[in-house]
Design a protein around this motif. Structure first.
Motif, PDB file in Angstrom:
ATOM      1  N   ALA A  42       0.790  -1.226   0.000  1.00 18.01           N
ATOM      2  CA  ALA A  42       0.000   0.000   0.000  1.00 18.01           C
ATOM      3  C   ALA A  42       0.823   1.277   0.000  1.00 18.01           C
ATOM      4  O   ALA A  42       0.267   2.359   0.081  1.00 18.01           O
ATOM      5  N   ASP A  43       2.138   1.177  -0.090  1.00 18.57           N
ATOM      6  CA  ASP A  43       2.984   2.366  -0.012  1.00 18.57           C
ATOM      7  C   ASP A  43       3.421   2.853  -1.389  1.00 18.57           C
ATOM      8  O   ASP A  43       4.585   3.152  -1.625  1.00 18.57           O
ATOM      9  N   GLY A  44       2.485   2.899  -2.294  1.00 16.61           N
ATOM     10  CA  GLY A  44       2.772   3.415  -3.617  1.00 16.61           C
ATOM     11  C   GLY A  44       2.643   2.358  -4.701  1.00 16.61           C
ATOM     12  O   GLY A  44       2.715   1.153  -4.433  1.00 16.61           O
ATOM     13  N   PHE A  45       2.450   2.822  -5.928  1.00 22.25           N
ATOM     14  CA  PHE A  45       2.388   1.931  -7.074  1.00 22.25           C
ATOM     15  C   PHE A  45       2.787   2.735  -8.305  1.00 22.25           C
ATOM     16  O   PHE A  45       2.861   3.974  -8.286  1.00 22.25           O
ATOM     17  N   GLY A  46       3.047   2.022  -9.378  1.00 21.61           N
ATOM     18  CA  GLY A  46       3.380   2.689 -10.621  1.00 21.61           C
ATOM     19  C   GLY A  46       3.207   1.764 -11.803  1.00 21.61           C
ATOM     20  O   GLY A  46       3.254   0.534 -11.657  1.00 21.61           O
ATOM     21  N   VAL A  47       2.994   2.353 -12.962  1.00 21.08           N
ATOM     22  CA  VAL A  47       2.962   1.601 -14.210  1.00 21.08           C
ATOM     23  C   VAL A  47       3.656   2.437 -15.272  1.00 21.08           C
ATOM     24  O   VAL A  47       3.479   3.654 -15.348  1.00 21.08           O
ATOM     25  N   GLY A  48       4.491   1.789 -16.064  1.00 19.62           N
ATOM     26  CA  GLY A  48       5.117   2.416 -17.219  1.00 19.62           C
ATOM     27  C   GLY A  48       4.707   1.655 -18.466  1.00 19.62           C
ATOM     28  O   GLY A  48       4.635   0.417 -18.442  1.00 19.62           O
ATOM     29  N   TRP A  49       4.433   2.382 -19.544  1.00 19.05           N
ATOM     30  CA  TRP A  49       3.993   1.718 -20.770  1.00 19.05           C
ATOM     31  C   TRP A  49       4.532   2.471 -21.982  1.00 19.05           C
ATOM     32  O   TRP A  49       4.947   3.617 -21.894  1.00 19.05           O
ATOM     33  N   TYR A  50       4.497   1.782 -23.125  1.00 19.35           N
ATOM     34  CA  TYR A  50       5.063   2.282 -24.371  1.00 19.35           C
ATOM     35  C   TYR A  50       3.948   2.590 -25.363  1.00 19.35           C
ATOM     36  O   TYR A  50       3.060   1.758 -25.579  1.00 19.35           O
ATOM     37  N   ALA A  51       4.020   3.778 -25.946  1.00 17.85           N
ATOM     38  CA  ALA A  51       3.067   4.167 -26.984  1.00 17.85           C
ATOM     39  C   ALA A  51       3.652   3.841 -28.350  1.00 17.85           C
ATOM     40  O   ALA A  51       4.868   3.755 -28.529  1.00 17.85           O
ATOM     41  N   GLU A  52       2.782   3.676 -29.322  1.00 12.64           N
ATOM     42  CA  GLU A  52       3.211   3.339 -30.677  1.00 12.64           C
ATOM     43  C   GLU A  52       4.153   4.405 -31.229  1.00 12.64           C
ATOM     44  O   GLU A  52       3.899   5.602 -31.099  1.00 12.64           O
ATOM     45  N   SER A  81      -1.275  -0.745 -24.759  1.00  9.08           N
ATOM     46  CA  SER A  81       0.170  -0.785 -24.995  1.00  9.08           C
ATOM     47  C   SER A  81       0.591  -2.191 -25.379  1.00  9.08           C
ATOM     48  O   SER A  81      -0.057  -3.182 -25.018  1.00  9.08           O
ATOM     49  N   THR A  82       1.699  -2.276 -26.108  1.00  9.75           N
ATOM     50  CA  THR A  82       2.294  -3.567 -26.449  1.00  9.75           C
ATOM     51  C   THR A  82       3.361  -3.985 -25.439  1.00  9.75           C
ATOM     52  O   THR A  82       3.922  -5.069 -25.565  1.00  9.75           O
ATOM     53  N   ALA A  83       3.634  -3.141 -24.449  1.00 13.37           N
ATOM     54  CA  ALA A  83       4.625  -3.474 -23.425  1.00 13.37           C
ATOM     55  C   ALA A  83       4.395  -2.593 -22.215  1.00 13.37           C
ATOM     56  O   ALA A  83       4.082  -1.402 -22.343  1.00 13.37           O
ATOM     57  N   LEU A  84       4.561  -3.180 -21.033  1.00 11.04           N
ATOM     58  CA  LEU A  84       4.411  -2.404 -19.803  1.00 11.04           C
ATOM     59  C   LEU A  84       5.196  -3.054 -18.683  1.00 11.04           C
ATOM     60  O   LEU A  84       5.574  -4.227 -18.745  1.00 11.04           O
ATOM     61  N   LEU A  85       5.453  -2.264 -17.646  1.00  9.80           N
ATOM     62  CA  LEU A  85       6.012  -2.752 -16.391  1.00  9.80           C
ATOM     63  C   LEU A  85       5.281  -2.023 -15.280  1.00  9.80           C
ATOM     64  O   LEU A  85       5.186  -0.788 -15.304  1.00  9.80           O
ATOM     65  N   ALA A  86       4.749  -2.773 -14.325  1.00 10.28           N
ATOM     66  CA  ALA A  86       3.989  -2.186 -13.225  1.00 10.28           C
ATOM     67  C   ALA A  86       4.401  -2.821 -11.907  1.00 10.28           C
ATOM     68  O   ALA A  86       4.874  -3.959 -11.867  1.00 10.28           O
ATOM     69  N   ALA A  87       4.199  -2.078 -10.808  1.00 11.73           N
ATOM     70  CA  ALA A  87       4.593  -2.582  -9.496  1.00 11.73           C
ATOM     71  C   ALA A  87       3.725  -1.957  -8.415  1.00 11.73           C
ATOM     72  O   ALA A  87       3.255  -0.817  -8.548  1.00 11.73           O
ATOM     73  N   VAL A  88       3.511  -2.705  -7.335  1.00 13.12           N
ATOM     74  CA  VAL A  88       2.902  -2.181  -6.116  1.00 13.12           C
ATOM     75  C   VAL A  88       3.930  -2.350  -5.002  1.00 13.12           C
ATOM     76  O   VAL A  88       4.609  -3.369  -4.916  1.00 13.12           O
ATOM     77  N   ARG A  89       4.060  -1.334  -4.140  1.00 12.60           N
ATOM     78  CA  ARG A  89       5.137  -1.270  -3.158  1.00 12.60           C
ATOM     79  C   ARG A  89       4.644  -1.676  -1.778  1.00 12.60           C
ATOM     80  O   ARG A  89       3.618  -1.193  -1.288  1.00 12.60           O
ATOM     81  N   GLU A  99       6.001   9.338  -4.123  1.00 11.90           N
ATOM     82  CA  GLU A  99       5.850   8.540  -5.342  1.00 11.90           C
ATOM     83  C   GLU A  99       7.175   8.302  -6.054  1.00 11.90           C
ATOM     84  O   GLU A  99       7.290   7.366  -6.849  1.00 11.90           O
ATOM     85  N   ALA A 100       8.209   9.114  -5.783  1.00 11.79           N
ATOM     86  CA  ALA A 100       9.512   8.899  -6.416  1.00 11.79           C
ATOM     87  C   ALA A 100      10.121   7.561  -6.014  1.00 11.79           C
ATOM     88  O   ALA A 100      10.973   7.024  -6.725  1.00 11.79           O
ATOM     89  N   ALA A 101       9.682   7.012  -4.864  1.00 10.04           N
ATOM     90  CA  ALA A 101      10.202   5.725  -4.404  1.00 10.04           C
ATOM     91  C   ALA A 101       9.471   4.540  -5.032  1.00 10.04           C
ATOM     92  O   ALA A 101       9.875   3.391  -4.840  1.00 10.04           O
ATOM     93  N   ALA A 102       8.397   4.813  -5.773  1.00 11.06           N
ATOM     94  CA  ALA A 102       7.610   3.740  -6.375  1.00 11.06           C
ATOM     95  C   ALA A 102       8.148   3.380  -7.753  1.00 11.06           C
ATOM     96  O   ALA A 102       8.431   4.255  -8.567  1.00 11.06           O
ATOM     97  N   ALA A 103       8.286   2.085  -8.002  1.00  6.76           N
ATOM     98  CA  ALA A 103       8.664   1.617  -9.336  1.00  6.76           C
ATOM     99  C   ALA A 103       7.472   1.781 -10.280  1.00  6.76           C
ATOM    100  O   ALA A 103       6.315   1.853  -9.830  1.00  6.76           O
TER     101      ALA A 103
END
Length: 263
Positions: A42-52, A81-89, A99-103
């Motif tokens: 519960a201490d943050g989350f994030g998702v990164g994804w790629y646009a065309e 997206s065709t690729a992503l990386l997400a995490a919950v902390r 939020e800077a500490a969240a992947a």
């Protein structure tokens, strides 16, 4: 501590991979099934994804839990997206990084996450600081162990190491400096996924409709999920997965890699 997931394959809404599955990352924020350390993420989350046609990923990160952010649920419903990386902390000690500490952490085309903990942080890794250029230390997004591990990986990537070599060498370096650390690392450039298992769980799934998912734990009960052995380097594309044993620090050379059979 923490849960994370990466995907490469045909375009999908973010929510189809993170929110809709019965045991997806969204639910793993409060009810993980395979988490060995910690109970609530519960201490943050994030998702990164790629646009065309854009190699540099976008990121959405917050300091609070994923389930408490209705804006993310709405975004995940429509963004594809065709690729992503997400995490919950994992819930951890209070800090100023928010939020800077969240992947995911990011640089150029890369997205990175660390599931685990460095034993004895920060003192245990103080001897490694001279190995990093000053600009890398000063550019760290947060003052936690994951951000420092990312700085070590990133320095290797920028020196020309491929993704597998950068992760493997970093894991062995940190494990030698801080024995007992848990170092499940996850890295993508939008086309491939590279990961390590070192003290925590990791699974992968080659989806029937195409694409590969690599995650801390399965997001559903599909029998095609395969658990990755501990002390392993994983390299995956949309269609193939390669597993290579990682040697212990100062140990004998590892056996040759094996390519996972198609199922």
């Amino acid at each position: 501590m923490c849960r994370h997931l990466a995907y490469v394959g045909p375009g999908e809404p973010l929510g189809r991979l993170l929110v809709e599955p019965p045991h997806g990352l969204y639910r793993q924020a409060w009810a993980p099934r395979h988490q060995r350390y910690g109970t609530v993420n519960a201490d943050g989350f994030g998702v990164g994804w790629y646009a065309e046609e854009d190699p540099v990923p976008a990121r959405y990160r917050r300091a609070g839990p994923m389930w408490a952010d209705p804006s993310f649920a709405d975004l995940a419903r429509v963004v594809r997206s065709t690729a992503l990386l997400a995490a919950v902390r994992d819930a951890t000690v209070p800090g100023a990084d928010q939020e800077a500490a969240a992947a995911p952490f990011a640089a150029g085309a890369w997205l990175f996450s660390h599931n685990g903990a460095v034993k004895g942080w920060p003192g245990s890794l103080a001897p490694l600081t001279p190995t990093l250029p000053a600009v890398e230390l000063l550019s760290m997004e947060a003052r936690n162990d994951s951000a420092f591990v990312w700085a070590l990986v990133l320095a290797r990537l920028r020196d020309g190491d491929d993704q597998g070599q950068a992760l493997a060498d970093t894991v062995l370096e940190v494990a030698e400096a801080a024995p007992g650390s848990r170092l499940n690392l996850l890295l993508t450039d939008g086309a491939t996924i590279t990961a390590t298992t070192w003290g925590d769980t990791l699974w992968y799934l080659r989806r029937t409709g195409g694409g590969t998912v690599v995650a801390s734990e399965p997001y559903d009960d599909d029998p095609s999920w395969q658990e990755v052995p501990d002390r392993t380097l994983l390299a995956a594309s949309r269609t193939d997965v390669l597993l290579t044993p990682l040697k212990e620090p100062s140990a004998a050379p590892a056996p040759a890699p094996r390519k996972e059979p198609r199922t």
